[in-house]
Design a protein around this motif. Structure first.
Motif, PDB file in Angstrom:
ATOM      1  N   GLN A   1       0.854  -1.237  -0.009  1.00 17.85           N
ATOM      2  CA  GLN A   1      -0.043  -0.025   0.044  1.00 17.85           C
ATOM      3  C   GLN A   1       0.849   1.270   0.072  1.00 17.85           C
ATOM      4  OE1 GLN A   1      -3.083  -0.199  -0.375  1.00 17.85           O
ATOM      5  NE2 GLN A   1      -3.464   1.984  -0.503  1.00 17.85           N
ATOM      6  N   GLN A   2       1.823   1.178   0.303  1.00 21.05           N
ATOM      7  CA  GLN A   2       2.969   2.360   0.792  1.00 21.05           C
ATOM      8  C   GLN A   2       3.638   2.593  -0.699  1.00 21.05           C
ATOM      9  OE1 GLN A   2       5.849   1.879   3.301  1.00 21.05           O
ATOM     10  NE2 GLN A   2       4.739   1.715   5.119  1.00 21.05           N
ATOM     11  N   LEU A   3       3.514   1.796  -1.527  1.00 21.73           N
ATOM     12  CA  LEU A   3       3.931   2.054  -3.059  1.00 21.73           C
ATOM     13  C   LEU A   3       3.105   3.005  -3.674  1.00 21.73           C
ATOM     14  CD1 LEU A   3       4.730  -1.634  -4.396  1.00 21.73           C
ATOM     15  CD2 LEU A   3       6.350   0.204  -3.739  1.00 21.73           C
ATOM     16  N   ILE A   4       1.820   3.175  -3.443  1.00 21.44           N
ATOM     17  CA  ILE A   4       1.096   4.153  -4.304  1.00 21.44           C
ATOM     18  C   ILE A   4       0.638   5.433  -3.180  1.00 21.44           C
ATOM     19  CG2 ILE A   4       0.205   2.528  -6.205  1.00 21.44           C
ATOM     20  CD1 ILE A   4      -2.267   2.422  -4.456  1.00 21.44           C
ATOM     21  N   ASN A   5       1.238   5.430  -2.371  1.00 25.45           N
ATOM     22  CA  ASN A   5       1.241   6.548  -1.315  1.00 25.45           C
ATOM     23  C   ASN A   5       1.761   7.885  -1.859  1.00 25.45           C
ATOM     24  OD1 ASN A   5       1.040   8.168   0.890  1.00 25.45           O
ATOM     25  ND2 ASN A   5       1.472   6.797   2.329  1.00 25.45           N
ATOM     26  N   ARG A   6       1.184   8.938  -1.894  1.00 26.91           N
ATOM     27  CA  ARG A   6       1.569  10.234  -2.481  1.00 26.91           C
ATOM     28  C   ARG A   6       2.786  10.690  -1.729  1.00 26.91           C
ATOM     29  NH1 ARG A   6      -3.282  14.096  -0.994  1.00 26.91           N
ATOM     30  NH2 ARG A   6      -3.453  13.862   1.317  1.00 26.91           N
ATOM     31  N   TYR A   7       2.882  10.410  -0.509  1.00 28.16           N
ATOM     32  CA  TYR A   7       4.054  10.945   0.221  1.00 28.16           C
ATOM     33  C   TYR A   7       5.442  10.106   0.076  1.00 28.16           C
ATOM     34  CZ  TYR A   7       0.413  12.907   2.955  1.00 28.16           C
ATOM     35  OH  TYR A   7      -0.625  13.840   3.525  1.00 28.16           O
ATOM     36  N   ASN A   8       5.378   9.134  -0.857  1.00 34.53           N
ATOM     37  CA  ASN A   8       6.541   8.427  -1.277  1.00 34.53           C
ATOM     38  C   ASN A   8       6.822   8.743  -2.641  1.00 34.53           C
ATOM     39  OD1 ASN A   8       6.722   6.987   1.418  1.00 34.53           O
ATOM     40  ND2 ASN A   8       5.351   5.372   0.943  1.00 34.53           N
ATOM     41  N   ALA A   9       6.302   9.661  -3.065  1.00 35.42           N
ATOM     42  CA  ALA A   9       6.366   9.825  -4.804  1.00 35.42           C
ATOM     43  C   ALA A   9       7.776  10.652  -4.692  1.00 35.42           C
ATOM     44  CB  ALA A   9       5.525  10.757  -5.230  1.00 35.42           C
ATOM     45  N   LEU A  10       8.492  10.655  -5.676  1.00 36.33           N
ATOM     46  CA  LEU A  10       9.821  11.440  -5.919  1.00 36.33           C
ATOM     47  C   LEU A  10       9.585  12.888  -6.487  1.00 36.33           C
ATOM     48  CD1 LEU A  10      12.185   8.677  -7.109  1.00 36.33           C
ATOM     49  CD2 LEU A  10      12.016   9.798  -4.884  1.00 36.33           C
ATOM     50  N   CYS A  11       8.480  13.234  -6.829  1.00 37.05           N
ATOM     51  CA  CYS A  11       8.137  14.782  -7.065  1.00 37.05           C
ATOM     52  C   CYS A  11       6.738  14.919  -6.622  1.00 37.05           C
ATOM     53  CB  CYS A  11       7.829  14.817  -8.823  1.00 37.05           C
ATOM     54  SG  CYS A  11       6.560  13.771  -9.226  1.00 37.05           S
ATOM     55  N   PHE A  27      10.274  -5.996  -6.583  1.00 34.20           N
ATOM     56  CA  PHE A  27      10.666  -6.184  -5.166  1.00 34.20           C
ATOM     57  C   PHE A  27      11.958  -6.818  -5.083  1.00 34.20           C
ATOM     58  CE2 PHE A  27       5.831  -6.083  -5.857  1.00 34.20           C
ATOM     59  CZ  PHE A  27       5.766  -5.611  -4.718  1.00 34.20           C
ATOM     60  N   ARG A  28      12.481  -6.961  -3.672  1.00 30.35           N
ATOM     61  CA  ARG A  28      13.684  -7.202  -3.663  1.00 30.35           C
ATOM     62  C   ARG A  28      13.876  -7.912  -2.314  1.00 30.35           C
ATOM     63  NH1 ARG A  28      19.490  -4.283  -3.992  1.00 30.35           N
ATOM     64  NH2 ARG A  28      20.587  -6.108  -3.717  1.00 30.35           N
ATOM     65  N   GLY A  29      14.130  -9.120  -2.016  1.00 24.48           N
ATOM     66  CA  GLY A  29      14.280 -10.104  -0.913  1.00 24.48           C
ATOM     67  C   GLY A  29      13.305 -11.369  -1.175  1.00 24.48           C
ATOM     68  N   SER A  62       8.168  -7.673 -10.732  1.00 22.39           N
ATOM     69  CA  SER A  62       9.547  -8.590 -10.854  1.00 22.39           C
ATOM     70  C   SER A  62       9.961  -8.655  -9.232  1.00 22.39           C
ATOM     71  CB  SER A  62      10.219  -7.901 -11.729  1.00 22.39           C
ATOM     72  OG  SER A  62      10.769  -6.685 -11.091  1.00 22.39           O
ATOM     73  N   ILE A  63      10.806  -9.735  -9.273  1.00 20.21           N
ATOM     74  CA  ILE A  63      11.219 -10.082  -7.948  1.00 20.21           C
ATOM     75  C   ILE A  63      12.886 -10.337  -8.078  1.00 20.21           C
ATOM     76  CG2 ILE A  63      11.358 -11.648  -5.976  1.00 20.21           C
ATOM     77  CD1 ILE A  63       8.388 -12.257  -7.031  1.00 20.21           C
ATOM     78  N   CYS A  64      13.815  -9.719  -7.130  1.00 22.76           N
ATOM     79  CA  CYS A  64      15.147 -10.030  -7.096  1.00 22.76           C
ATOM     80  C   CYS A  64      15.281 -10.770  -5.623  1.00 22.76           C
ATOM     81  CB  CYS A  64      15.952  -8.865  -7.223  1.00 22.76           C
ATOM     82  SG  CYS A  64      17.614  -9.047  -6.858  1.00 22.76           S
ATOM     83  N   HIS A  65      15.617 -11.775  -5.771  1.00 21.07           N
ATOM     84  CA  HIS A  65      15.516 -12.773  -4.249  1.00 21.07           C
ATOM     85  C   HIS A  65      16.660 -12.386  -3.570  1.00 21.07           C
ATOM     86  CE1 HIS A  65      12.116 -15.146  -5.304  1.00 21.07           C
ATOM     87  NE2 HIS A  65      12.457 -15.113  -6.630  1.00 21.07           N
ATOM     88  N   ILE A  72      15.343  -6.416   4.678  1.00 20.96           N
ATOM     89  CA  ILE A  72      15.052  -7.865   4.351  1.00 20.96           C
ATOM     90  C   ILE A  72      14.311  -7.934   3.064  1.00 20.96           C
ATOM     91  CG2 ILE A  72      14.031  -9.887   5.051  1.00 20.96           C
ATOM     92  CD1 ILE A  72      14.767  -9.181   7.935  1.00 20.96           C
ATOM     93  N   ARG A  73      13.268  -6.962   2.993  1.00 18.98           N
ATOM     94  CA  ARG A  73      12.334  -6.890   1.952  1.00 18.98           C
ATOM     95  C   ARG A  73      12.248  -5.301   1.538  1.00 18.98           C
ATOM     96  NH1 ARG A  73       6.875 -10.428   2.947  1.00 18.98           N
ATOM     97  NH2 ARG A  73       8.153 -12.463   2.999  1.00 18.98           N
ATOM     98  N   SER A  74      12.243  -4.603   0.441  1.00 24.86           N
ATOM     99  CA  SER A  74      12.156  -3.670  -0.227  1.00 24.86           C
ATOM    100  C   SER A  74      11.425  -3.593  -1.405  1.00 24.86           C
ATOM    101  CB  SER A  74      13.472  -2.587  -0.251  1.00 24.86           C
ATOM    102  OG  SER A  74      14.033  -3.555  -1.110  1.00 24.86           O
ATOM    103  N   ALA A  75      10.664  -2.396  -1.993  1.00 26.66           N
ATOM    104  CA  ALA A  75       9.939  -2.169  -3.368  1.00 26.66           C
ATOM    105  C   ALA A  75      10.274  -1.094  -3.645  1.00 26.66           C
ATOM    106  CB  ALA A  75       8.746  -2.961  -2.940  1.00 26.66           C
TER     107      ALA A  75
END
Length: 155
Positions: A1-11, A27-29, A62-65, A72-75
């Motif tokens: 849910q944090q992926l589409i949060n406006r506070y996490n946008a780069l602009c 995704f990574r992890g 896509s996933i990078c394991h 541990i996990r990031s996206a």
């Protein structure tokens, strides 16, 4: 849910003022792919007003394991959203203001640029903003655009 949060946008745009045409989630992890796909479909269904309905399956994952050093996990989400029209509009307004005051224009004309190139760039910026106008209708918009309205135009 944090992926589409406006506070996490780069602009500085409000992502809820537009719709996502396409998006790519990386995704990574250690993340099970079946769990990830189900979760992304759930997020897309929950936030359906912010995704275009005429592009099915518009979120790629896509996933990078291999996990990162600290997490541990990031996206990360890279999305093509119509909310970027706000940023283009602000930049076009500031460019127009600076061009009217002829601010910094002498630096460019002394290097050989013509003043007509700036008016052409202003026109191109306004065209870019106007291209996003028909599809910038976000979740707060009451009206939907009919397909009949655009039938006679060639794309």
């Amino acid at each position: 849910q944090q992926l589409i949060n406006r506070y996490n946008a780069l602009c500085s745009i409000d992502l809820h003022h537009g719709r996502y045409h396409t998006a790519a989630c990386c995704f990574r992890g250690r993340v099970p792919s079946s769990e990830l796909e189900a979760h992304m479909l759930q997020v897309q269904d929950r936030n359906s007003p912010y995704f275009t309905e005429w592009i099915p399956n518009n979120v790629m994952t896509s996933i990078c394991h291999v996990p990162g050093r600290k997490d541990i996990r990031s996206a990360v989400l890279v999305g093509n959203t119509t909310a970027i029209q706000e940023l283009f509009s602000r930049n076009a307004e500031k460019f127009t203001q600076m061009l009217r005051r002829r601010a910094f224009l002498h630096w460019y004309t002394s290097e050989g640029m013509d003043e007509m190139e700036f008016t052409e760039a202003e026109s191109n910026a306004m065209d870019l903003v106007s291209e996003y106008q028909p599809c910038c209708c976000g979740g707060a918009c009451e009206e939907d655009f009919d397909d009949e309205e655009y039938e006679d135009e060639d794309y």
